[in-house]
Motif scaffolding. Structure first.
Motif, PDB file in Angstrom:
ATOM      1  N   SER A  79      -6.336   6.554  -0.431  1.00 42.29           N
ATOM      2  CA  SER A  79      -5.268   7.009  -1.662  1.00 42.29           C
ATOM      3  C   SER A  79      -3.931   7.290  -0.674  1.00 42.29           C
ATOM      4  CB  SER A  79      -5.669   8.260  -2.234  1.00 42.29           C
ATOM      5  OG  SER A  79      -5.460   9.451  -1.047  1.00 42.29           O
ATOM      6  N   VAL A  80      -3.907   8.030   0.386  1.00 45.48           N
ATOM      7  CA  VAL A  80      -2.082   7.886   1.213  1.00 45.48           C
ATOM      8  C   VAL A  80      -1.799   6.499   1.169  1.00 45.48           C
ATOM      9  CG1 VAL A  80      -1.362   8.745   3.175  1.00 45.48           C
ATOM     10  CG2 VAL A  80      -2.621   9.633   2.229  1.00 45.48           C
ATOM     11  N   VAL A  81      -2.992   5.274   2.071  1.00 46.35           N
ATOM     12  CA  VAL A  81      -2.752   4.104   2.468  1.00 46.35           C
ATOM     13  C   VAL A  81      -2.608   3.324   1.620  1.00 46.35           C
ATOM     14  CG1 VAL A  81      -3.829   2.379   3.450  1.00 46.35           C
ATOM     15  CG2 VAL A  81      -4.291   4.584   4.852  1.00 46.35           C
ATOM     16  N   ALA A  82      -3.113   3.067  -0.092  1.00 47.53           N
ATOM     17  CA  ALA A  82      -2.728   2.027  -0.813  1.00 47.53           C
ATOM     18  C   ALA A  82      -1.577   3.009  -1.212  1.00 47.53           C
ATOM     19  CB  ALA A  82      -4.203   2.781  -1.997  1.00 47.53           C
ATOM     20  N   GLY A  83      -1.200   4.174  -1.087  1.00 48.79           N
ATOM     21  CA  GLY A  83       0.468   4.478  -2.351  1.00 48.79           C
ATOM     22  C   GLY A  83       1.568   3.853  -1.352  1.00 48.79           C
TER      23      GLY A  83
END
Length: 204
Positions: free
Chosen positions: A44-48
């Protein structure tokens, strides 16, 4: 030609969007690099981060196309999107700079309890276990967990850096928010200038 003319305004607007392209590519590259080398395991952090970079690239692409071709529709949508981003970013940046210690602690605890993957990343990176207290009967990826009574809770370590990180994020966000309002002003000015390449009586 004076710097307030059509060509100078076009060049300034194009240069601003080139900077946005570079920042967008940098965000995508940093996120991919962190995931590739295992520094960040949270999808989720990387995708954000990649999503923010891709959005910035899209906005910059619209701005560049509008500036190079003097397209009124593209410039209008670019100006509106940039103004909305400015309002959001300026508000978030001011909030980051205005948070006191208690608010920072509450924000950290909310983020800590939100994701197990992020929690494990923090414990492994900062070599700590638990948020406010160490629970030795649970799984913890920190290196200190192998030796009893040597781990510190993560809250004490996070609190040392929270203020600095928030000040840094707030300052950077505030700086870029002013470049966005500059982009809105340049776009508005550029839209109202007559293209010298067109017919003398034409107005694109």
């Amino acid at each position: 030609m004076v710097c307030g003319g059509f060509v100078c305004t076009k060049n300034a607007l194009s240069a601003l969007n080139v900077v946005y392209v570079m920042v967008g590519l940098l965000l995508i590259g940093v996120a991919a690099w962190g995931k590739w080398f295992g520094l960040v395991s949270s999808i989720s952090v990387v995708a954000g981060v990649i999503g923010v970079g891709a959005f910035l690239l899209l906005v910059a692409f619209v701005g560049l196309c509008g500036a190079l071709k003097h397209q009124q529709v593209l410039l209008f949508f670019y100006m509106v999107i940039l103004f909305i981003v400015f309002v959001l970013q300026f508000s978030i940046s001011c909030a980051c700079l205005a948070l006191n210690t208690d608010q920072q602690n509450k924000l950290l605890e909310v983020g800590w309890n939100k994701s197990e993957v992020t929690k494990k990343d923090v414990e492994k990176t900062l070599n700590c276990c638990g948020f406010s207290s160490v629970v030795y009967n649970s799984s913890c990826p920190a290196q200190c967990y192998t030796t009893p009574q040597t781990c510190d809770p993560c809250s004490s370590i996070l609190q040392k850096y929270a203020g600095e990180v928030l000040r840094f994020v707030g300052s950077v966000g505030l700086f870029f928010s002013f470049t966005e309002i500059l982009g809105v002003w340049l776009t508005h000015k550029y839209r109202n200038l007559k293209d010298p390449r067109s017919n003398p009586g034409a107005f694109l």
